[in-house]
Structures are given as structure tokens and as C-alpha cells.
Scaffold this motif. Sequence first.
Motif, PDB file in Angstrom:
ATOM      1  N   GLY A 121      22.283  -3.023  87.336  1.00 23.53           N
ATOM      2  CA  GLY A 121      21.075  -2.751  88.107  1.00 23.53           C
ATOM      3  C   GLY A 121      21.302  -2.157  89.476  1.00 23.53           C
ATOM      4  N   ARG A 122      22.547  -2.158  89.983  1.00 23.03           N
ATOM      5  CA  ARG A 122      22.789  -1.509  91.275  1.00 23.03           C
ATOM      6  C   ARG A 122      24.133  -0.791  91.256  1.00 23.03           C
ATOM      7  NH1 ARG A 122      20.828  -6.316  95.020  1.00 23.03           N
ATOM      8  NH2 ARG A 122      20.580  -7.279  92.972  1.00 23.03           N
ATOM      9  N   ASP A 123      24.375   0.095  92.214  1.00 20.70           N
ATOM     10  CA  ASP A 123      25.600   0.886  92.176  1.00 20.70           C
ATOM     11  C   ASP A 123      26.800   0.078  92.673  1.00 20.70           C
ATOM     12  OD1 ASP A 123      25.336   0.887  94.943  1.00 20.70           O
ATOM     13  OD2 ASP A 123      24.376   2.858  94.967  1.00 20.70           O
ATOM     14  N   VAL A 124      27.980   0.628  92.425  1.00 21.92           N
ATOM     15  CA  VAL A 124      29.224  -0.072  92.734  1.00 21.92           C
ATOM     16  C   VAL A 124      29.298  -0.430  94.219  1.00 21.92           C
ATOM     17  CG1 VAL A 124      31.742   0.050  92.604  1.00 21.92           C
ATOM     18  CG2 VAL A 124      30.370   1.180  90.861  1.00 21.92           C
ATOM     19  N   GLU A 125      28.814   0.458  95.069  1.00 16.62           N
ATOM     20  CA  GLU A 125      28.887   0.223  96.511  1.00 16.62           C
ATOM     21  C   GLU A 125      28.082  -1.029  96.895  1.00 16.62           C
ATOM     22  OE1 GLU A 125      28.214   3.303  95.187  1.00 16.62           O
ATOM     23  OE2 GLU A 125      30.304   3.939  95.479  1.00 16.62           O
ATOM     24  N   SER A 126      26.897  -1.161  96.313  1.00 22.10           N
ATOM     25  CA  SER A 126      26.077  -2.343  96.621  1.00 22.10           C
ATOM     26  C   SER A 126      26.791  -3.616  96.200  1.00 22.10           C
ATOM     27  CB  SER A 126      24.731  -2.274  95.891  1.00 22.10           C
ATOM     28  OG  SER A 126      24.077  -1.082  96.170  1.00 22.10           O
ATOM     29  N   VAL A 127      27.398  -3.574  95.024  1.00 20.89           N
ATOM     30  CA  VAL A 127      28.099  -4.765  94.543  1.00 20.89           C
ATOM     31  C   VAL A 127      29.256  -5.093  95.487  1.00 20.89           C
ATOM     32  CG1 VAL A 127      29.310  -5.825  92.610  1.00 20.89           C
ATOM     33  CG2 VAL A 127      27.471  -4.187  92.164  1.00 20.89           C
ATOM     34  N   ALA A 128      29.982  -4.056  95.924  1.00 22.61           N
ATOM     35  CA  ALA A 128      31.106  -4.265  96.837  1.00 22.61           C
ATOM     36  C   ALA A 128      30.627  -4.914  98.133  1.00 22.61           C
ATOM     37  CB  ALA A 128      31.797  -2.928  97.130  1.00 22.61           C
ATOM     38  N   GLU A 129      29.482  -4.442  98.618  1.00 24.40           N
ATOM     39  CA  GLU A 129      28.914  -4.996  99.843  1.00 24.40           C
ATOM     40  C   GLU A 129      28.547  -6.474  99.650  1.00 24.40           C
ATOM     41  OE1 GLU A 129      25.196  -3.297 101.924  1.00 24.40           O
ATOM     42  OE2 GLU A 129      26.560  -1.596 101.601  1.00 24.40           O
ATOM     43  N   THR A 130      27.938  -6.764  98.515  1.00 28.05           N
ATOM     44  CA  THR A 130      27.548  -8.148  98.235  1.00 28.05           C
ATOM     45  C   THR A 130      28.783  -9.058  98.203  1.00 28.05           C
ATOM     46  OG1 THR A 130      25.699  -7.336  96.915  1.00 28.05           O
ATOM     47  CG2 THR A 130      26.298  -9.645  96.642  1.00 28.05           C
ATOM     48  N   LEU A 131      29.839  -8.574  97.549  1.00 29.64           N
ATOM     49  CA  LEU A 131      31.059  -9.388  97.472  1.00 29.64           C
ATOM     50  C   LEU A 131      31.679  -9.568  98.857  1.00 29.64           C
ATOM     51  CD1 LEU A 131      32.580  -7.878  94.225  1.00 29.64           C
ATOM     52  CD2 LEU A 131      31.748 -10.222  94.501  1.00 29.64           C
ATOM     53  N   ALA A 132      31.603  -8.520  99.673  1.00 28.35           N
ATOM     54  CA  ALA A 132      32.165  -8.594 101.020  1.00 28.35           C
ATOM     55  C   ALA A 132      31.415  -9.631 101.855  1.00 28.35           C
ATOM     56  CB  ALA A 132      32.104  -7.223 101.688  1.00 28.35           C
ATOM     57  N   SER A 133      30.165  -9.931 101.452  1.00 33.86           N
ATOM     58  CA  SER A 133      29.367 -10.901 102.209  1.00 33.86           C
ATOM     59  C   SER A 133      29.722 -12.347 101.864  1.00 33.86           C
ATOM     60  CB  SER A 133      27.879 -10.665 101.948  1.00 33.86           C
ATOM     61  OG  SER A 133      27.527 -11.141 100.658  1.00 33.86           O
ATOM     62  N   MET A 134      30.718 -12.539 100.992  1.00 33.16           N
ATOM     63  CA  MET A 134      31.135 -13.907 100.677  1.00 33.16           C
ATOM     64  C   MET A 134      32.644 -14.098 100.844  1.00 33.16           C
ATOM     65  SD  MET A 134      30.090 -13.903  96.575  1.00 33.16           S
ATOM     66  CE  MET A 134      28.640 -12.931  96.224  1.00 33.16           C
ATOM     67  N   PRO A 135      33.145 -13.848 102.069  1.00 34.80           N
ATOM     68  CA  PRO A 135      34.594 -13.951 102.298  1.00 34.80           C
ATOM     69  C   PRO A 135      35.109 -15.376 102.128  1.00 34.80           C
ATOM     70  CG  PRO A 135      33.413 -13.699 104.370  1.00 34.80           C
ATOM     71  CD  PRO A 135      32.414 -13.493 103.281  1.00 34.80           C
ATOM     72  N   ASP A 136      34.203 -16.365 102.249  1.00 35.63           N
ATOM     73  CA  ASP A 136      34.615 -17.746 102.028  1.00 35.63           C
ATOM     74  C   ASP A 136      35.006 -17.981 100.570  1.00 35.63           C
ATOM     75  OD1 ASP A 136      31.862 -17.099 101.589  1.00 35.63           O
ATOM     76  OD2 ASP A 136      31.406 -19.234 101.346  1.00 35.63           O
ATOM     77  N   LEU A 137      34.503 -17.146  99.659  1.00 33.81           N
ATOM     78  CA  LEU A 137      34.773 -17.338  98.235  1.00 33.81           C
ATOM     79  C   LEU A 137      35.745 -16.314  97.671  1.00 33.81           C
ATOM     80  CD1 LEU A 137      31.123 -17.937  96.909  1.00 33.81           C
ATOM     81  CD2 LEU A 137      32.876 -19.665  97.410  1.00 33.81           C
ATOM     82  N   VAL A 138      35.517 -15.052  98.017  1.00 30.97           N
ATOM     83  CA  VAL A 138      36.261 -13.975  97.380  1.00 30.97           C
ATOM     84  C   VAL A 138      37.423 -13.540  98.267  1.00 30.97           C
ATOM     85  CG1 VAL A 138      36.128 -11.617  96.511  1.00 30.97           C
ATOM     86  CG2 VAL A 138      34.223 -13.205  96.137  1.00 30.97           C
ATOM     87  N   ALA A 139      38.648 -13.818  97.811  1.00 27.18           N
ATOM     88  CA  ALA A 139      39.832 -13.457  98.583  1.00 27.18           C
ATOM     89  C   ALA A 139      40.147 -11.978  98.430  1.00 27.18           C
ATOM     90  CB  ALA A 139      41.017 -14.308  98.130  1.00 27.18           C
TER      91      ALA A 139
END
Lengths: 457, 457
Positions: free
Chosen positions: A286-304
Amino acid sequence: MSGNASELIDKLGVIVGPSHVLTDPELTDGYVADWTGRWRGRTAAVVRPGSTDEVAAVVAACGAAGVAIVPQGGNTGLVGASVPHNGEVVLSTRRLVGVEVDLVGRTLSAGAGVTLADAQRAAASAGLVLGIDLGARESATLGGVVATNAGGLRVVRYGSTRSQVAGVEAVLADGSVLRRWTGLVKDNVGYDLPGLLTGSEGTLAVITRVLFRLADPPADVTTVLAGVPTLAAAHDVVARLRHHDYPIEAAEYFYNEGLELVCAQLGLRRPFAAAYPVYVLCEVSGRDVESVAETLASMPDLVADATLDAAPAERLWAYRESHPEAVNAAAAERGVAPVRVDVAVPLGRHVDLEDAVRDAVTARFPGVEVVTFGHLAEGNSHTTLLGVPLEDADEATEIVLRLVAERGGSISAEHGVGLAKRQWLGLQRSDVDVATMRAIKQALDPRGVLSPSTLLP
Amino acid sequence: MSGNASELIDKLGVIVGPSHVLTDPELTDGYVADWTGRWRGRTAAVVRPGSTDEVAAVVAACGAAGVAIVPQGGNTGLVGASVPHNGEVVLSTRRLVGVEVDLVGRTLSAGAGVTLADAQRAAASAGLVLGIDLGARESATLGGVVATNAGGLRVVRYGSTRSQVAGVEAVLADGSVLRRWTGLVKDNVGYDLPGLLTGSEGTLAVITRVLFRLADPPADVTTVLAGVPTLAAAHDVVARLRHHDYPIEAAEYFYNEGLELVCAQLGLRRPFAAAYPVYVLCEVSGRDVESVAETLASMPDLVADATLDAAPAERLWAYRESHPEAVNAAAAERGVAPVRVDVAVPLGRHVDLEDAVRDAVTARFPGVEVVTFGHLAEGNSHTTLLGVPLEDADEATEIVLRLVAERGGSISAEHGVGLAKRQWLGLQRSDVDVATMRAIKQALDPRGVLSPSTLLP
């Protein structure tokens, strides 16, 4: 099956044509054992009918001769349900072919012997998607997929196989043909017989044709492989993606131990420079790769660390899908028999279960390797124990299954019962429950013609 | 039930307390007839157990006395399945109350006697949604919702009741208690007994508690009422909304004849200055009202006029939901008995079915009013014939059901079989199918204790 064996075999030859009745051990060998090598039976004959009418005649003939049948599709099951343990005739459904897509009704109808992958390709050619997928797709057949209510990689998105079955044609134990085939979403006319046959593991009927609902393919799929510190963090990643309104198309996990086996055994490059305790393999849409990357970047406590790909991302899926093969290869290398369990618990107990399993197993069997991977959204763990002495395999299995049952879980999340879990049915199902299932089996197959040695104790 | 009647009634009084065994005809009157007045039976006693154990004891006592039972929830059914046609004891589930929401597991557990509306409110209080809704929500109970596999307004979004059942507790015909209660998405351990009991109309067990999966409520719901030229155009509106990636939360339709009845009988104002042949009532989510308005404006070939509302839009839903009441009132006014059918056909045959029904019915019964409304996404028509002579009701029903069966449809899309459709089961189900259902009934209820006069011929 000795006295009248040759008489029955002649009869079967008349029904399906002599060339489709295999009796030579060299030819039947691939049908009497499962692919893992754990189960091996024997048979006087493998029958390969080419139509529903032939299946019906074969079942009737075997029933009349007092000879039991084990239906077999792609023989990719993991619980020994398609193996002739007691000399049953093997009824192979692989010649029941033919696939058709109905674009208006958005359904796919196919013979039971069509492989899952062929059905997926037929749906894709029509611009639609069959919401069932699993590692054995190129060998597993649709009849087996329905007979085992196969789970797999897309349950998070489309539900289990049962929820996608829109119709079934099947031969009952007396050789009669049952057909429910409307494809309707609403059809409240009597008991849900398709739902009952789905997941009945060949004990109530031989499924000959199936009708599946199809869906629109998801738009803009992104595949994510992320390194996270714990299994709890892996669950949190999926929860946060949901919170951001991403449709979750798949949500898998594995541990560093498994990744190392995969890389060592299959020569894959490690996905990240560093190693992380747990990996999440996730597809969102439902969204482009860049949006997903941004979302993941917003959870540095979880995603190393994370790597993203527009689908199809076989490069990333390989790390997850190579696990069974890598575990098998490692077991062979170490000269041990792998002990495999497939279980599920309520999501809130998943982390706790895996901790408890690791503790209990290594306390009882010091030095045993515990390799786990599975499906996050359903709390579904596939755990393999490497190094348990062969004679202790049942004890090790029971340790795990008891921990699952104590947590309100399922002792077989998606592989079924077969012969592998039959002895532990009572851990999860009450006496009333088992008696009810037995009454249904007795009602539909009073002479025990269909897979009499599996599922029910 | 005469000789030992008072003995059994005493026994039931000991089990549930004498005040919960009703024998006075003044008190039992509301239990022996259905709300439409079409079905009226008789009973020696209405028993109102307050727990699963009491239900089990009641069923065992009635079984021992050779007296049959009809389970009854809110008694809102339309096929006579909850009426004691042959003097059965009525087992009312309304005292089986209590609702609980599990936020982690995202499930709702409740007694069978809880109304659908109370369950919906409990889910909403927890910020979640129960994906089942129907007009009788304030009276219909969850036990009945599951026993009839209730359809309704949200099937397009969440599937039927069966697909939302995550657990069932039920009393079997011998008084034993069956419980499947994991709430798991993946649980391949034996036959799907919850799925079998769902939709079995009280003939296989008395459902005492249910566990449902809950979902996140949809965001930004917009309700649309649109006037369109034809039923085909109504389907096209939904298809185009889907094409624009709107999640469809509901998709209903009705005709101008029905709207006129609703406005005349209930004093509602017409929604538009002009009249249109067909109206679509649709809920979509995920975008604001302005976007939806723009999308509708982009299809002037289909949508003649439209009015939009942010949910909850009771103002618009009233036109659709008042149909049953308005039809009943019109029937009373004209002094005729309404003939109601609930059917579904594959989507591609829906327009053709409704044309054929109108032609066939008015050819045989000139002057009869045909009032239809229903659920677009499932090709589910609720058709009422006003003016068929009482003695010709079966003939009129059969005319419709045969047209449905010829088109591969369901003679009962969501109301079930009960006594109403029993005689026509063979139009849609084969002899093998009916025999299989009968074998299951016989296996689970050999003495015919549970609802012996409904469902199976």
C-alpha cells in the motif's frame, strides 16, 4: 491384503487402466515414505485414478474388498498422514489435474492433484491472487492443502485454507460423490461439510476437486528484513506497522542460530555486517519503499538494521525459506535425527513459550541445539531440536507439547495430527471432543476404509 | 409428554430452580411462536438455565425422559427453527450472560444469551469492533447468531459469523460439554467442530458460550445513499468504489417500491426530490467525505444523485433497515400474509435472477407486489411477495427457489433452513449430501433430543 490382493489389483487395473496401478516396489518406493524419511510404510499397490468417477470406483472396490486406503497428494506433509503405515492401498491424486479461473466469480477451480504453485500461477495470469502459500508450493497439491487445512505464509493476510475454500468435491468412504460447489459467500443450507472435510486429513473423504476464492493482488509490496534484539521486539515491529495502517502481507521470524545454519549450509551471504539475535521478515503493501523505510527509521528502539526490497524479494525470502533445508542438512552433517514440532500459542504467551521450551529442553538434553523459526502473527513456532538421542525423541516432543498445552496453545498449528501427534491429542482435546470426532468418523466411514491409522487415537 | 411430564418438570425445577421453569401458558406464550407470527407451536415447559452445567443437566434429563428440546435465544429467526413445533421443551439461553473482552488476544467471550448489541457495545468500549451486525441486534443473542451462522450487514467486510468464531462451548445431546476455546488462528488438531456447530441450527448441540475474534474499527467511515437507474448499476457503483481502493464496510440496495413503503408506513421524508429505480446504501472507509463525494461525482453514468454522511448515519440507514417493518405493516394494512424468501446467487446471475423472479411471480400471481432489498456484495436478495393467497404461499416460494437453484444459488443465504425451507433442501443439496448430514446428526444425537423437527427432512 494377500489372498484377494491380486483380485483387487486386477479390479483396480480395470478401473484406472493397468498402467496406473503400481505394484513394483521400485515404482511404489516414492509413495510409501515421506520426504523427511521419518515415516516409512508398505503397500501392495499405488492407484492413480484420472477422474472423480475413477476415484469413486477405486474407493468402492477397496471398501468391498475390506482394504483400507491412504489418499496421497504431493506427499509433502510432516506428520505421516499420507504414508501407508499398515499396508493400505495408496490412492494418489496427482492425475486429477486441470485449473480454471472464473474472473466474474473470482474463483479458481482445480483438480486435487494440481500443485499449489500451478494454481498460484493460474490465478496470477488472471490478475488475481490465491491467498495460500507455503514452502512446498511446487510439490504440495491442492487436495492435500485442503485436506490438511494448510497454513503457511499468508494466513496473516487471508486466513487459513478453510476460509478460502468456496467449494469441494470429494469421494466418501462408500464411494459416493459429495459436491458443494456454489462458490457463494452466503449459503446457510445445512451443516458446513466443506469446512468439516477441510483439515480432516483424508480420514473422512478423498478430495477430488476444489474451488477457492481469489483476491486482488496487493499493490506496492515491500519486503523488509530487519534485525531486532528479541522475539518481543519482533512482535512490536509488526504491531507498530499495523498501527501505521500498513496491510501486513507476511510476518515471519527466525533467530541468529538459524541464520548461521542457512548461511553455512547453503552458502548465502549474511544479510547484515553485524549479527542480531532475531530477524523479522515482513511484507507490507500500500505504500512505496521510501515510506516503509521512513516508518522503520522511526523505531530505532526496535530495529537495529533493516534491508528493504520491492517484491518479489527472493533474495530476502531465501533466508527464511531455506531454514528447513538447512536444518535437515545440519542434522545429516551431525548424524542426528531432527525432532520437529509445529505449535502455536496465544500471542501474549509466545515469548514466554519459547523461553520455556529452550530452558526445559536444554535442561533435560544439555548441548541440544534449538532452532526455531515461524509465523509471528499467529504465535506459530516451528522448532527443531538437533542432537536429541533417537530413543528420546518422543520425550523431547512431549516436553514441548506440554508447555504449549499449559499455555492454552495448539499442539499442531498447521501440520496436522497424522501419526506424529496422535498420541498427544488428549493434551489439547477433551475426552468429549475426541469422542465427538470419533463418532463423526464412525458415521462417515463405518468400515474404516479411509486412512484408519491416522488422526484419531 | 403427558404421563411423566410433571415428573420431568419437577426434575427440571430442581436443576434450574422452580422459578426458571415456565409452564403457565401466559408465560410460555412468547416462547412458542416466532415474532413474525408465521410459526406457532406448543410446549409443556420453558426452561431457563443459568449456567452451562445447568444446560447440561437439563439436556441429560430431557434425553433420559425421551423428551426433545428446542434451544431458543432471542427468537428472532425467520425460518421457525426456534419454535417447539411438536411440543418440545424450550431451552431458553437468555440467562447465559456475561461478556468479557481480551485486549491482548483481541477476542470477546460471552454467554449465549448476551444480545448481539450488548456484545457490539462491549467491543466498542474496548476500542475494537465485532464484525457481525444485523437488524435484530437488540434482541438476537450470540448463541443464535452462531447456531444460525448469521449473515447480515458486515459480511462484505468481515465474512460470515463462522469465520469470526474463535471458540465455542456447547452441550451435546447426551449432556456432555464440548469446549474448544483456544482463540488461535492456527489450530490444526482434528475436525473443525466449532465450524460444524456454527450454522447447525440447534440440531447438534446447545451453544452455551462463544468466543469471537475482534477487529480494529475502520477509520473515517462515510455513508453513501445513491440513486441509480438499475440493479446492474448498483453493482457497478460498488465495483468502481473497490477499483478506487475504498474498503467497503457495507453495500446494501433497495428499490423505489420499498422506499415508498418505508416512507408511507414510517413517516420518513424521501431522501431525494426525485425518485430513482434503485438505491445503493454503502459505507466506505479510509478517506474523508469530500474524497468520496468526488469519487461519486466521477461516475455520472451510474449515480443520478447521492447524499453522504460521516458515520454513524442512522438517518440514511433508516431507509434500508426499516424495510422489514414497513413490509410487515403494509401486509397488515392490505390484510395479506407476506411470503418472504432469502436467497443468494453468484454475482454474475444476480440481475438475471431478480428479473426472472419478478416475471415468474407476476405471471403466476398477477397484481402481487414484489418488494426486494438485500446485500449487494453477496448477491443476496430478500424478496417479499405481498398479495399471494395464503394457500399458494408454498407454490410462490417454490417458484423463486427453483429459479435460484437453476442459477447455482443458495435457497437460504443467511436465514437458515429451519422448518421453512426443509422441504426444498433437495433443490440444492444432493441425496449424498443430505445423507451425509443425516449421518452426522444421527451420530451426535442418536435419540433425536435436539430440535428433531427442523433442518433435515
